[in-house]
Write a protein that holds these residues in place. Sequence first.
Motif, short mmCIF file in Angstrom:
data_model
loop_
_atom_site.label_atom_id
_atom_site.label_comp_id
_atom_site.label_asym_id
_atom_site.label_seq_id
_atom_site.Cartn_x
_atom_site.Cartn_y
_atom_site.Cartn_z
N ALA A 156 0.83 -1.09 -0.03
CA ALA A 156 0.12 0.12 -0.11
C ALA A 156 0.90 1.42 0.01
CB ALA A 156 -0.87 0.09 1.19
N LEU A 157 2.00 1.30 0.77
CA LEU A 157 2.81 2.47 0.73
C LEU A 157 3.76 2.78 -0.47
CD1 LEU A 157 3.69 2.23 4.75
CD2 LEU A 157 1.83 3.69 3.44
N THR A 158 3.91 1.69 -1.23
CA THR A 158 4.68 1.66 -2.57
C THR A 158 3.83 1.86 -3.79
OG1 THR A 158 4.90 -0.53 -2.49
CG2 THR A 158 6.89 0.56 -1.32
N GLU A 159 2.67 1.21 -3.71
CA GLU A 159 1.84 1.28 -4.57
C GLU A 159 0.27 1.84 -4.41
OE1 GLU A 159 2.54 -1.73 -8.08
OE2 GLU A 159 3.14 -3.08 -6.28
N PRO A 160 0.34 2.98 -3.70
CA PRO A 160 -1.12 3.45 -3.22
C PRO A 160 -2.08 3.66 -4.20
CG PRO A 160 0.51 5.34 -3.28
CD PRO A 160 1.30 3.92 -3.71
N LEU A 180 11.91 3.63 1.93
CA LEU A 180 11.01 3.22 0.60
C LEU A 180 9.78 4.37 0.67
CD1 LEU A 180 11.52 -0.38 -0.27
CD2 LEU A 180 12.64 1.58 -1.03
N ILE A 181 9.31 4.56 2.03
CA ILE A 181 8.26 5.34 2.47
C ILE A 181 8.44 6.85 1.93
CG2 ILE A 181 6.43 5.91 4.09
CD1 ILE A 181 7.33 3.68 5.65
N LYS A 182 7.72 7.36 1.07
CA LYS A 182 7.89 8.65 0.68
C LYS A 182 6.44 9.48 0.81
CE LYS A 182 12.08 7.59 -0.72
NZ LYS A 182 13.34 8.13 -0.18
N PRO A 183 6.57 10.42 1.29
CA PRO A 183 5.52 11.35 1.38
C PRO A 183 4.86 11.67 -0.26
CG PRO A 183 6.96 12.21 2.64
CD PRO A 183 7.65 11.22 2.15
N SER A 184 3.59 11.41 -0.52
CA SER A 184 3.15 11.52 -1.85
C SER A 184 1.44 11.97 -1.77
CB SER A 184 3.26 10.29 -2.41
OG SER A 184 2.42 10.24 -3.64
N PRO A 185 1.02 12.66 -2.67
CA PRO A 185 -0.57 13.22 -2.75
C PRO A 185 -1.19 11.57 -2.87
CG PRO A 185 0.94 14.76 -3.85
CD PRO A 185 1.83 13.64 -3.74
N GLN A 186 -0.56 10.80 -3.47
CA GLN A 186 -1.36 9.44 -3.76
C GLN A 186 -1.77 8.83 -2.57
OE1 GLN A 186 1.25 7.54 -6.75
NE2 GLN A 186 -0.31 7.88 -8.03
N LEU A 187 -1.17 8.96 -1.45
CA LEU A 187 -1.38 8.44 -0.10
C LEU A 187 -2.42 9.02 0.38
CD1 LEU A 187 2.36 8.23 1.08
CD2 LEU A 187 0.87 6.33 0.51
N SER A 188 -2.82 10.16 0.26
CA SER A 188 -3.75 10.97 0.84
C SER A 188 -5.28 10.15 1.05
CB SER A 188 -4.01 12.17 0.21
OG SER A 188 -4.44 12.09 -1.04
N GLN A 209 2.88 0.57 17.63
CA GLN A 209 3.16 1.94 18.05
C GLN A 209 3.94 2.86 17.24
OE1 GLN A 209 4.22 1.05 22.02
NE2 GLN A 209 2.04 0.96 22.58
N GLU A 210 5.06 2.15 16.92
CA GLU A 210 6.02 2.86 15.92
C GLU A 210 5.39 2.81 14.64
OE1 GLU A 210 9.52 0.28 15.84
OE2 GLU A 210 10.17 0.80 17.98
N ALA A 211 4.76 2.18 13.86
CA ALA A 211 4.07 2.15 12.69
C ALA A 211 2.85 3.56 12.78
CB ALA A 211 3.45 0.73 12.40
N ASP A 212 2.17 3.41 13.90
CA ASP A 212 1.24 4.49 14.08
C ASP A 212 1.74 5.85 13.92
OD1 ASP A 212 -1.36 5.37 14.89
OD2 ASP A 212 -0.47 5.95 16.80
N LYS A 213 3.00 6.03 14.63
CA LYS A 213 3.65 7.32 14.61
C LYS A 213 4.29 7.74 13.05
CE LYS A 213 5.23 7.11 19.31
NZ LYS A 213 6.51 7.31 20.22
N GLN A 217 3.00 10.90 10.81
CA GLN A 217 3.74 11.76 10.21
C GLN A 217 3.31 12.03 8.80
OE1 GLN A 217 7.44 10.19 11.09
NE2 GLN A 217 7.50 10.89 13.12
N LEU A 218 2.72 11.13 8.09
CA LEU A 218 2.42 10.99 6.67
C LEU A 218 1.04 11.81 6.54
CD1 LEU A 218 3.96 7.63 5.38
CD2 LEU A 218 4.67 9.79 4.88
#
Length: 249
Positions: A156-160, A180-188, A209-213, A217-218
């Motif tokens: 999901a985070l690489t092919e949103p 590999l996690i990059k902020p992107s408008p496609q993630l919105s 908990q780390e994943a949630d944080k 941030q995204l």
Amino acid sequence: MKYFSKIFAVLFLAVLAIGVRAQTGNPSPDSQLHSDLSLKYLVHLPSKPTSPPPVIILLHGMGSNEQDLYSLQAAFPQKYAVVSARAPYTLAEGSYQWFQGTSVNGRLDGDPQQLAASRARIGRFIDEVVRKYGFDPHQVYLVGFSQGAILSYQVALTEPAKIKGIGIMSGAIFDSFVPLIKPSPQLSHLRIFISHGQADHRIPISYAQEADKRLEQLRLTLEFHVYPGMQHEINQAALQDLVNWLQAS
């Protein structure tokens, strides 16, 4: 490191699924194993389909198979088609994994080549199954347990553009995947459900908990549920919260 769910949880969910099926009057799910796409799979078409129907793709945990989560389909909202995929790497007869687990600097991780290969294979499988069955390409949900949850994050985070939402059951975002996690408008548009047992000793709650944080941030839309006393499993409360989340989708 093994990621098996508890036997009593599997038995409970099987009984629950039978009970729900009896109450709703749904036909028995298609038990035929299909091998015509990139991954072997089971498919259950909705009894009251929309056109085109949304689809939930289930990704099982280490040492399990496509049957493990498939019984949950009876509890899911009837509008969804349900596809349960088999991981590509064989451990033993009837036992499969998405990748070989490893430890890096005392942290859970996985074989990088197998992770990348499984991520790409799931991406291809999504395209194939949507095309073959005419599912709505804008309403694809991944629901994974343990290793399946880890791959749900990665796909999901690489092919949103392919994924509407992910249901994460006892998963983690590996440190090796973070670059590999990059902020992107496609993630919105991506919707995320996270459930984790506070007593999970296979993938500790700290990973959730780390994943949630990281996801906050995204600025992603997510629900995060922690269940006191729950170990590496899916209990009744976690299943009901997942179903409610899917119903609201």
